[in-house]
Motif scaffolding. Sequence first.
Motif, PDB file in Angstrom:
ATOM      1  N   UNK A  60       4.124  -3.635  14.342  1.00 29.44           N
ATOM      2  CA  UNK A  60       4.941  -4.543  13.534  1.00 29.44           C
ATOM      3  C   UNK A  60       4.123  -5.716  12.986  1.00 29.44           C
ATOM      4  N   UNK A  61       2.974  -6.006  13.617  1.00 26.42           N
ATOM      5  CA  UNK A  61       2.108  -7.088  13.125  1.00 26.42           C
ATOM      6  C   UNK A  61       1.603  -6.805  11.715  1.00 26.42           C
ATOM      7  N   UNK A  62       1.425  -5.525  11.395  1.00 25.61           N
ATOM      8  CA  UNK A  62       0.917  -5.182  10.055  1.00 25.61           C
ATOM      9  C   UNK A  62       1.836  -4.171   9.373  1.00 25.61           C
ATOM     10  N   UNK A 122       8.064   7.090  21.242  1.00 28.44           N
ATOM     11  CA  UNK A 122       9.255   6.636  20.532  1.00 28.44           C
ATOM     12  C   UNK A 122      10.054   5.705  21.441  1.00 28.44           C
ATOM     13  N   UNK A 123      10.234   4.474  21.013  1.00 28.36           N
ATOM     14  CA  UNK A 123      11.035   3.516  21.777  1.00 28.36           C
ATOM     15  C   UNK A 123      12.481   3.472  21.297  1.00 28.36           C
ATOM     16  N   UNK A 147       8.832  -1.126  25.299  1.00 37.11           N
ATOM     17  CA  UNK A 147       7.537  -0.910  24.650  1.00 37.11           C
ATOM     18  C   UNK A 147       6.428  -1.085  25.685  1.00 37.11           C
ATOM     19  N   UNK A 148       6.240  -0.061  26.537  1.00 33.85           N
ATOM     20  CA  UNK A 148       5.394  -0.217  27.729  1.00 33.85           C
ATOM     21  C   UNK A 148       3.915  -0.487  27.418  1.00 33.85           C
ATOM     22  N   UNK A 149       3.402   0.004  26.288  1.00 36.21           N
ATOM     23  CA  UNK A 149       2.001  -0.226  25.939  1.00 36.21           C
ATOM     24  C   UNK A 149       1.827  -1.337  24.898  1.00 36.21           C
ATOM     25  N   UNK A 150       2.924  -1.928  24.445  1.00 37.14           N
ATOM     26  CA  UNK A 150       2.827  -2.983  23.437  1.00 37.14           C
ATOM     27  C   UNK A 150       2.563  -2.463  22.034  1.00 37.14           C
ATOM     28  N   UNK A 164      -0.668   0.778  31.654  1.00 36.57           N
ATOM     29  CA  UNK A 164      -1.068   0.068  30.434  1.00 36.57           C
ATOM     30  C   UNK A 164      -2.592  -0.018  30.331  1.00 36.57           C
ATOM     31  N   UNK A 165      -3.276  -0.061  31.469  1.00 38.71           N
ATOM     32  CA  UNK A 165      -4.743  -0.084  31.486  1.00 38.71           C
ATOM     33  C   UNK A 165      -5.340   1.297  31.231  1.00 38.71           C
ATOM     34  N   UNK A 166      -4.560   2.339  31.532  1.00 41.34           N
ATOM     35  CA  UNK A 166      -4.998   3.734  31.335  1.00 41.34           C
ATOM     36  C   UNK A 166      -3.920   4.483  30.560  1.00 41.34           C
ATOM     37  N   UNK A 167      -3.688   4.112  29.285  1.00 39.09           N
ATOM     38  CA  UNK A 167      -2.547   4.668  28.552  1.00 39.09           C
ATOM     39  C   UNK A 167      -2.694   6.154  28.231  1.00 39.09           C
ATOM     40  N   UNK A 168      -1.597   6.878  28.366  1.00 35.59           N
ATOM     41  CA  UNK A 168      -1.561   8.275  27.929  1.00 35.59           C
ATOM     42  C   UNK A 168      -1.666   8.306  26.406  1.00 35.59           C
TER      43      UNK A 168
END
Length: 413
Positions: free
Chosen positions: A407-409, A383-384, A398-401, A208-212
């Motif tokens: 969905x927030x926007x 794709x989740x 949803x590993x990276x959030x 998550x700190x180094x996302x692909x």
Amino acid sequence: INWGAFQDRLYNLKVDAIQAGWVTHKPKFGPVSLLENAALRGSLLYSFEQAEPKEYHYRELREALIGYIDLQRDGGWPQVPLEKTLNPGDIHDAVPLLRKRLRITGEYGSCSNEEENRYGECLKEAIIRFQKRHGLSADGVIGKETIAALNVPIGERIEQIRLNLDRIKWLHQRNSDRHIVINIPAFTLFFEEDRALLQQMKVITGTRKNPTPVFSNTVQTIVLNPNWNVPKSIIQKEMIPKLLRNPNAMAKEKIEIYTGWEKDAKKISAGSVNWANYRYSKTVPYRFAQTPGYHNALGKVKFLFPNEFSVYMHDTPAKNLFERDARAFSHGCIRLEKPIELLKTFSDFNDNIDFEKAQTILKGKKKSYMNIANKVPVDIIYLTAYVDYDGELQFRNDIYGYDAMQLQSYKRW
């Protein structure tokens, strides 16, 4: 998806030193152009057929959405009141409800001879099917993660499917005989040929700190016995702290240090440099290179597709990590479970790649480049919710959030 708002959120992750990327490919049609096309052709149906993505199993996922909407109208599924781990053979009052829950989504078969409250064999098989569909450890043990997945409300699953349908519209729509698709949340590589699955393997993606990053490119070159030129970010975050504690730390990892990137750059002793000067500097004038071999972080093979993120696919000496269900361990590159098998696949349709000769080269330590004549497009996607090659609806965490961020926007029409 409001892509502008999402890109702003990705940019804001830099505050936490997270470099995230998601490259979109604008759909051929938008709502207005679709209607204009329909008016010109006199057919709304034809326009919708033209606009519908033909890849990434979009149509199958849309059918799954319709099925879930029907399920919701019929009342959805019940919440299962389980607070502790349930093992096969256990007796629990929630077992009848578990059977009902799994019948609704199709995992439970036609068994009717099981004891009312006992966790029997048929239910175990159903749970294993459910766990596989959700990327969980498929052992039949109903633990915390399985309970959480069982109790996701149907409304949230519908929202998740809709979100991923929209993502597919903004992926690179290929029209290629061969196609590599790497789905980050599924930790899986899929190699397609004529839209059918030719090869599949586990992959390790970024933390998550180094996302692909999510992007598209083309595999052009295979490198045998690669050396690893360590990126500046890793030198500063990981290598220099080690050197400050122990000047011989790099030698233990068979990493050589050079005065620069030029061909005639000289190899130096780590103890001859005051590394504290470069811990937070804008530049590091030294090259750190790990020698080729089985110890190398890239393993014995890497597959290059030039891109702005300096991401590629490669072998790894850490084979034990493929036994994990969630495999977000890398610095952003994609580590392959079966790199030699992927090399063999490329050799099958590239006459200039001699697989037997490559195997001989791999026994040594000399670096060798192999250009690919029949290049293959690669798409790294996120794709989740998706439909697999067996027609099964799949969900992943949803590993990276990114689900939450998008969905927030999310646009409400």
